[in-house]
Design a protein around this motif. Structure first.
Motif, PDB file in Angstrom:
ATOM      1  N   GLN A  69       0.823  -1.215   0.000  1.00 44.35           N
ATOM      2  CA  GLN A  69       0.000   0.000   0.000  1.00 44.35           C
ATOM      3  C   GLN A  69       0.852   1.257   0.000  1.00 44.35           C
ATOM      4  O   GLN A  69       0.578   2.211  -0.748  1.00 44.35           O
ATOM      5  CB  GLN A  69      -0.917   0.009   1.225  1.00 44.35           C
ATOM      6  N   LEU A  70       1.872   1.289   0.858  1.00 44.65           N
ATOM      7  CA  LEU A  70       2.705   2.486   0.960  1.00 44.65           C
ATOM      8  C   LEU A  70       3.471   2.740  -0.335  1.00 44.65           C
ATOM      9  O   LEU A  70       3.615   3.891  -0.767  1.00 44.65           O
ATOM     10  CB  LEU A  70       3.671   2.342   2.138  1.00 44.65           C
ATOM     11  N   VAL A  76       1.771   6.815  -6.822  1.00 47.79           N
ATOM     12  CA  VAL A  76       0.724   7.769  -7.197  1.00 47.79           C
ATOM     13  C   VAL A  76       1.151   9.187  -6.838  1.00 47.79           C
ATOM     14  O   VAL A  76       0.968  10.135  -7.621  1.00 47.79           O
ATOM     15  CB  VAL A  76      -0.605   7.395  -6.510  1.00 47.79           C
ATOM     16  N   ARG A  77       1.745   9.369  -5.650  1.00 55.20           N
ATOM     17  CA  ARG A  77       2.159  10.701  -5.205  1.00 55.20           C
ATOM     18  C   ARG A  77       3.171  11.314  -6.159  1.00 55.20           C
ATOM     19  O   ARG A  77       3.065  12.484  -6.542  1.00 55.20           O
ATOM     20  CB  ARG A  77       2.755  10.611  -3.797  1.00 55.20           C
ATOM     21  N   ARG A  78       4.149  10.523  -6.550  1.00 55.55           N
ATOM     22  CA  ARG A  78       5.197  11.057  -7.424  1.00 55.55           C
ATOM     23  C   ARG A  78       4.681  11.311  -8.841  1.00 55.55           C
ATOM     24  O   ARG A  78       5.120  12.249  -9.504  1.00 55.55           O
ATOM     25  CB  ARG A  78       6.386  10.086  -7.448  1.00 55.55           C
ATOM     26  N   ARG A  85      -5.771  13.658  -2.932  1.00 54.65           N
ATOM     27  CA  ARG A  85      -6.931  12.804  -3.203  1.00 54.65           C
ATOM     28  C   ARG A  85      -6.516  11.541  -3.962  1.00 54.65           C
ATOM     29  O   ARG A  85      -7.001  10.451  -3.683  1.00 54.65           O
ATOM     30  CB  ARG A  85      -7.979  13.584  -4.000  1.00 54.65           C
ATOM     31  N   ALA A  86      -5.621  11.705  -4.918  1.00 59.59           N
ATOM     32  CA  ALA A  86      -5.160  10.542  -5.676  1.00 59.59           C
ATOM     33  C   ALA A  86      -4.388   9.579  -4.778  1.00 59.59           C
ATOM     34  O   ALA A  86      -4.517   8.356  -4.892  1.00 59.59           O
ATOM     35  CB  ALA A  86      -4.287  10.994  -6.848  1.00 59.59           C
ATOM     36  N   VAL A  87      -3.573  10.136  -3.876  1.00 59.82           N
ATOM     37  CA  VAL A  87      -2.818   9.283  -2.952  1.00 59.82           C
ATOM     38  C   VAL A  87      -3.758   8.504  -2.048  1.00 59.82           C
ATOM     39  O   VAL A  87      -3.576   7.306  -1.807  1.00 59.82           O
ATOM     40  CB  VAL A  87      -1.834  10.136  -2.128  1.00 59.82           C
ATOM     41  N   MET A  88      -4.784   9.161  -1.517  1.00 57.66           N
ATOM     42  CA  MET A  88      -5.760   8.482  -0.664  1.00 57.66           C
ATOM     43  C   MET A  88      -6.476   7.379  -1.430  1.00 57.66           C
ATOM     44  O   MET A  88      -6.718   6.289  -0.903  1.00 57.66           O
ATOM     45  CB  MET A  88      -6.774   9.490  -0.111  1.00 57.66           C
ATOM     46  N   LEU A  89      -6.793   7.664  -2.682  1.00 57.80           N
ATOM     47  CA  LEU A  89      -7.439   6.649  -3.511  1.00 57.80           C
ATOM     48  C   LEU A  89      -6.486   5.467  -3.726  1.00 57.80           C
ATOM     49  O   LEU A  89      -6.902   4.297  -3.660  1.00 57.80           O
ATOM     50  CB  LEU A  89      -7.860   7.253  -4.847  1.00 57.80           C
ATOM     51  N   GLY A  90      -5.208   5.771  -3.955  1.00 58.26           N
ATOM     52  CA  GLY A  90      -4.235   4.713  -4.124  1.00 58.26           C
ATOM     53  C   GLY A  90      -4.096   3.839  -2.892  1.00 58.26           C
ATOM     54  O   GLY A  90      -3.835   2.636  -2.992  1.00 58.26           O
ATOM     55  N   LEU A  91      -4.258   4.418  -1.710  1.00 59.91           N
ATOM     56  CA  LEU A  91      -4.209   3.648  -0.461  1.00 59.91           C
ATOM     57  C   LEU A  91      -5.447   2.792  -0.265  1.00 59.91           C
ATOM     58  O   LEU A  91      -5.369   1.661   0.231  1.00 59.91           O
ATOM     59  CB  LEU A  91      -4.060   4.596   0.735  1.00 59.91           C
ATOM     60  N   ALA A 301      -5.873   5.386  -9.786  1.00 57.85           N
ATOM     61  CA  ALA A 301      -5.698   6.578  -8.949  1.00 57.85           C
ATOM     62  C   ALA A 301      -5.057   7.716  -9.735  1.00 57.85           C
ATOM     63  O   ALA A 301      -5.424   8.890  -9.572  1.00 57.85           O
ATOM     64  CB  ALA A 301      -4.852   6.220  -7.727  1.00 57.85           C
ATOM     65  N   ILE A 302      -4.114   7.400 -10.601  1.00 59.18           N
ATOM     66  CA  ILE A 302      -3.442   8.434 -11.393  1.00 59.18           C
ATOM     67  C   ILE A 302      -4.398   9.044 -12.419  1.00 59.18           C
ATOM     68  O   ILE A 302      -4.380  10.256 -12.665  1.00 59.18           O
ATOM     69  CB  ILE A 302      -2.199   7.837 -12.079  1.00 59.18           C
ATOM     70  N   ASN A 303      -5.262   8.217 -13.002  1.00 62.79           N
ATOM     71  CA  ASN A 303      -6.194   8.712 -14.022  1.00 62.79           C
ATOM     72  C   ASN A 303      -7.122   9.781 -13.492  1.00 62.79           C
ATOM     73  O   ASN A 303      -7.554  10.665 -14.239  1.00 62.79           O
ATOM     74  CB  ASN A 303      -7.016   7.553 -14.580  1.00 62.79           C
TER      75      ASN A 303
END
Length: 503
Positions: A69-70, A76-78, A85-91, A301-303
């Motif tokens: 997950q991390l 996603v963050r990078r 929001r994208a990072v939270m979705l990625g988690l 998440a990136i999309n």
């Protein structure tokens, strides 16, 4: 959700393959017939902390999920430049998939492979963001560790090749030493499995080659099973969302030659396409595709952040965001319901096809086996399938030797199980009906005396019946020649749905 997985890992009895891998963790060998050694090392790590308990065996799966997950969140963050929001979705997306959100607590080679595979993708994302060739070495290290977990890591090779060669930077990396050093690093890290195979006539590669090269008759049944399994383990909403996100990422990546988009989309499309093709003629294992979906979840998440910048219609953008949120909310609810069903509910709603129930109740079998050992004076236990062998070893915990008398190719290099208690002593055979009357018994001098039949039950339903028999007049050869019935392993018939016949 992590606490929920810890409770799940602690409460539920081990499944047969988990117990089998636990037996590996007790051996000091470089590798194993079925898989490379990483899963055994993972289990040894957990049991060193919590002992030989269900939580100890499964603890590494809890850690692997957190690490995965991390790493996905950082990818996603990078890629989205710190879009929260994208990072939270990625988690949250992995939590909404039944396999990652709950069943990753069940240890398997995939459990070890997935975090290393995602770490390899993360290293390549760092490479794309920094243009620092040294990240190739990190990618090589993690790729080697993933390969030391499961051979299917090789399915990611096309994604790495496309990442290096399709973007405009291709000539730079072709002239750079870093990708070639990374490839050498992969081989070096994977060397324990290579050395073991060199010493054992390349047994693992021959074993897995049967899976890769077997071609059966064309059937829609196995295709339907494969697709249905993906909906169940990934999510009824999340699976189509992930496929859409992957397709959009592939379009963006190959159209604009974006390295990260090419990497993530190809890491999903190529393995999924191959397994989909194999499912037309072969039963694909439930965990086999699980390594490919994390890249697709990152793409989803990136999309969410990229679509508004690319001129897509507001209606499509709004619909994409809606379905991504729906996938998270509905998926997490489903995961929690499955958790409650297996840990709290008393019912059996699926019958004998229940994936947990079909491997539960071995404590009842072990208790009857131990009672018969005392009653008959037998000093060892014999089985003819690795699942029964593993579960009896788990429950009897070394009080008596437990051996699988056939498929000895699985146990090459294993320690002496206690031949002083086996040689010239009576044994207890525990055989699953109707496999208890395999033709191999005709090749022995054993006298078998039926004792009792034991039913293995789960929530009131009989899942299997076993025959318990006293064995006299025979001592098994635990190191038979490779060309004998007692050495050869069974794999082809199991793949085709018949677990009895030999390959």
């Amino acid at each position: 959700m992590t606490v929920m997985r810890l409770v799940y890992a602690y409460v539920l009895d081990l499944r047969t393959d988990e117990a089998y891998y636990w037996t590996w963790s007790k051996e000091n060998v470089l590798s194993f017939l079925d898989h490379p050694p990483m899963i055994a090392w993972f289990i040894r790590f957990g049991t060193a902390i919590f002992g030989d308990t269900t939580l100890g065996v499964r603890f590494s799966g809890i850690v692997a999920m957190l690490v995965t997950q991390l790493l996905l969140a950082d990818i996603v963050r990078r890629t989205t430049r710190n879009n929260v929001r994208a990072v939270m979705l990625g988690l949250l997306l992995p939590e909404a998939a039944l396999y990652y959100g709950l069943l990753m607590a069940k240890v398997a080679p995939d459990t070890a492979m997935i975090p290393f595979m995602v770490a390899m993708l993360w290293s390549l994302v760092r490479l794309a963001g920094s243009d620092d060739g040294r990240w190739w070495l990190a990618a090589g290290l993690f790729a080697g560790l993933a390969l030391l977990s499961k051979f299917t890591t090789v399915m990611l090779a096309p994604a790495v090749v496309a990442f290096a060669l399709v973007p405009d930077w291709r000539w730079r990396w072709l002239r750079s030493p870093y990708p070639y050093l990374a490839a050498l690093l992969v081989v070096a890290v994977f060397s324990p499995a290579l050395i073991w195979n060199w010493q054992h006539d390349w047994a693992s590669f021959r074993f897995q080659a049967v899976r890769a090269t077997t071609e059966g008759a064309l059937t829609l049944r196995t295709l339907g099973e494969f697709i249905g399994m993906q909906f169940g383990l990934v999510g009824f909403v999340l699976l189509p969302v992930t496929l859409f996100g992957t397709a959009l990422t592939a379009w963006r990546g190959y159209r604009g030659r974006e390295p990260v988009a090419i990497l993530l989309s190809t890491a999903v499309i190529v393995p999924f396409g191959y397994l989909l093709w194999k499912s037309l003629t072969l039963r694909v294992g439930d965990t086999w595709p699980m390594f490919l979906w994390p890249a697709g979840l990152a793409a989803v998440a990136i999309n969410v952040t990229r679509m508004p910048l690319e001129g897509w219609s507001p209606r499509l953008i709004k619909s994409t965001l809606f379905w991504a949120r729906t996938a998270v909310s509905s998926g997490i609810v489903f995961v929690v319901c499955v958790f409650l069903y297996y840990t709290v509910a008393p019912w059996n709603l699926i019958g004998r096809n229940d994936p947990i129930g079909t491997e539960a109740g071995y404590d009842q079998l072990a208790a009857r086996a131990e009672a018969q050992l005392r009653a008959t004076g037998a000093t060892w236990v014999a089985t003819t399938d690795y699942r029964t062998y593993a579960m009896l070893r788990w429950f009897l915990r070394g009080r008596v030797p437990v051996v699988e008398i056939n498929e000895r190719g699985r146990f090459q290099g294993f320690a002496d199980p206690g031949m002083n208690l086996i040689r010239d002593h009576a044994g207890l055979y525990v055989g699953r009906e109707p496999e208890n009357n395999l033709p191999l018994w005709r090749e022995t001098s054993a006298t078998r005396q039926p004792l009792e039949r034991v039913e293995r039950r789960w929530r009131g339903m009989v899942m299997d019946t076993y025959s318990l028999e006293k064995i006299t007049g025979w001592t098994p050869d635990l190191s038979p020649p490779p060309d004998t019935t007692f050495f050869r392993w069974r794999v082809l018939a199991t793949l085709m749905g018949n677990p009895v016949a030999h390959s």
